[in-house]
Enzyme design. Structure first.
Site, PDB file in Angstrom:
ATOM      1  N   SER A   1      44.390  35.079  42.543  1.00  0.00           N
ATOM      2  CA  SER A   1      44.376  35.684  41.214  1.00  0.00           C
ATOM      3  C   SER A   1      42.968  35.651  40.616  1.00  0.00           C
ATOM      4  CB  SER A   1      45.406  34.979  40.323  1.00  0.00           C
ATOM      5  OG  SER A   1      45.656  35.705  39.159  1.00  0.00           O
TER       6      SER A   1
ATOM      7  N   HIS B   1      53.518  38.012  41.671  1.00  0.00           N
ATOM      8  CA  HIS B   1      52.294  37.267  41.398  1.00  0.00           C
ATOM      9  C   HIS B   1      52.626  35.772  41.264  1.00  0.00           C
ATOM     10  CE1 HIS B   1      48.057  37.640  40.142  1.00  0.00           C
ATOM     11  NE2 HIS B   1      48.286  36.522  39.492  1.00  0.00           N
TER      12      HIS B   1
ATOM     13  N   ASP C   1      53.567  43.548  41.653  1.00  0.00           N
ATOM     14  CA  ASP C   1      52.472  42.897  40.930  1.00  0.00           C
ATOM     15  C   ASP C   1      51.539  43.978  40.386  1.00  0.00           C
ATOM     16  OD1 ASP C   1      50.294  41.398  40.077  1.00  0.00           O
ATOM     17  OD2 ASP C   1      50.135  40.223  41.917  1.00  0.00           O
TER      18      ASP C   1
END
Length: 308
Positions: free
Chosen positions: A149, A273, A243
Site C-alpha cells: 500500500s 486491500h 481494490d
C-alpha cells in the site's frame, strides 16, 4: 459491483472481523485515536514470529528500523509498511516481515518512517531513502525493496530516485501499491466503494500526507507521475482485484515495459486491500503471500522467470 459474488466466504469473514476492530468511520476520529485502533487491530491479527527468526531494533541514519535475521543472510529486504502514510509502524507488520525472513532466508530491514500529518511529504520518502543508503553501505548491492500500500509507493519512489545515486537495488515487489494514478478512471471508479478501502479513503490519506495541495509532477509523492521509467529494477506488482488502487500497478507495469524494463503484474481475484493480514485465514491470501515470498527470493537471486 457484485462483491457478494466476487468475494468468497473466507474473505468476507476477514472483512467482517477487520470492520469490527477497525470500523469504516475510523478516519473521522482524531489521528491519535486512529492509530490506537489500527494498532489494536494489527495486534489481533498478529501471528507469532517463526522460531528461527531473531530481531534487533536500532537506528539507520536516525530512522528507527527493526532487523530480522534467520541464519547468515546474503540478501537484504528493505520493507515499508502500509497504513496510508498515517498509521502503522514496526509492530503492525512485524509478523509479515518475520515470515518473509523465514521463508526467503534473507535479512529484512523494516522501516519506521515518520507519519503524516505531523510529518508531511517528503518526510516519509526522506526516511526510506536514508535507510536505503544506509543499507547499501552496510550490506552492499544486495537489496530487494518490498512494501504494501503506502509502503509500496515509498519503495517505488526510492527506486526511481536511486537511479544514478545508489545502485544497490536488485528488484522490488510492490503489494497493492497506491502509486498515484488518476482517481477519476479505471479501478478508482469501478471499486470506489470496495470493502476495506474506498476512493474517499484514498483522497483523505493523500491530502493528509500532502498537508493540503497535492504536489504534481513529483515522483517522490506519486511514482506514476515520473516522466522516465527507464533503468528501474525488475519489478513484481501484486494487487487485489477488488481494490480501487488496482490499476495503478497495471499502469506502472506498462510504463516500465514500454521503457524496456522488466515488470510483471499479478492480480489476485476475489481479494481486497490489506489482505496480507488474512494470509493465515484465507486460502487465496495464503497463496498470494507464497507468491510474494517466491518473487522476493527470486529477485534477490537475480532470477526473472516471468513472461508478459
Amino acid at each position: 459491483m457484485d462483491y457478494e459474488r466476487l468475494i468468497d466466504e473466507e474473505t468476507w469473514e476477514f472483512i467482517q472481523k477487520t470492520g469490527e476492530l477497525y470500523p469504516d468511520d475510523a478516519v473521522e476520529l482524531p489521528i491519535t485515536e486512529q492509530r490506537k485502533i489500527y494498532d489494536a487491530m494489527a495486534r489481533e491479527f498478529r501471528m507469532p514470529r517463526p522460531d528461527v527468526v531473531a530481531t534487533q531494533d536500532e537506528t539507520a541514519h536516525n530512522v528507527p528500523v527493526r532487523i530480522y535475521t534467520a541464519g547468515d543472510p546474503t540478501r537484504t529486504v528493505l520493507y515499508c509498511h502500509g497504513g496510508g502514510f498515517v498509521v502503522g509502524g514496526l509492530d503492525s507488520h512485524d509478523d509479515v516481515c518475520a515470515e518473509i525472513c523465514a521463508q526467503t532466508g534473507y535479512r529484512v530491514v523494516s522501516v519506521d518512517y515518520r507519519l503524516a500529518p505531523e510529518h508531511l511529504h517528503p518526510a516519509s520518502f526522506d526516511d526510506v531513502w536514508a535507510v536505503l543508503t544506509w543499507a547499501g553501505t552496510t550490506y552492499g548491492r544486495s537489496i530487494v525493496l518490498a512494501g504494501d500500500s503506502a509502503g509500496a509507493n515509498l519503495c517505488a519512489a526510492v527506486a526511481h530516485h536511486a537511479r544514478g545515486r545508489c545502485e544497490v537495488v536488485l528488484g522490488q515487489v510492490l503489494i497493492y501499491g497506491a502509486l498515484g494514478g488518476d482517481m477519476d478512471e479505471g479501478s478508482y471508479v469501478e471499486h470506489a466503494h470496495a470493502p476495506m478501502l474506498t476512493r474517499e479513503d484514498i483522497l483523505y490519506y493523500t491530502k493528509l500526507r500532502a498537508g493540503g495541495e497535492v504536489p504534481e509532477g513529483d515522483p517522490r509523492f506519486s511514482p506514476l507521475q515520473d516522466s522516465d521509467f527507464a533503468d528501474l529494477p525488475p519489478t513484481v506488482l501484486v494487487t487485489a482485484d477488488c481494490d480501487p488502487v488496482r490499476d495503478d500497478s497495471r499502469h506502472y507495469r506498462d510504463r516500465i515495459q514500454a521503457a524496456g524494463g522488466k515488470a510483471h503484474w499479478i492480480n489476485e481475484s476475489g481479494l481486497v486491500h490489506g489482505y496480507l493480514r488474512a494470509r493465515h485465514s484465507v486460502s487465496r491470501a495464503r497463496d498470494s503471500f507464497e507468491r510474494i515470498s517466491i518473487a522476493i527470493e527470486a529477485l534477490g537471486q537475480e532470477i526473472w522467470s516471468f513472461e508478459d
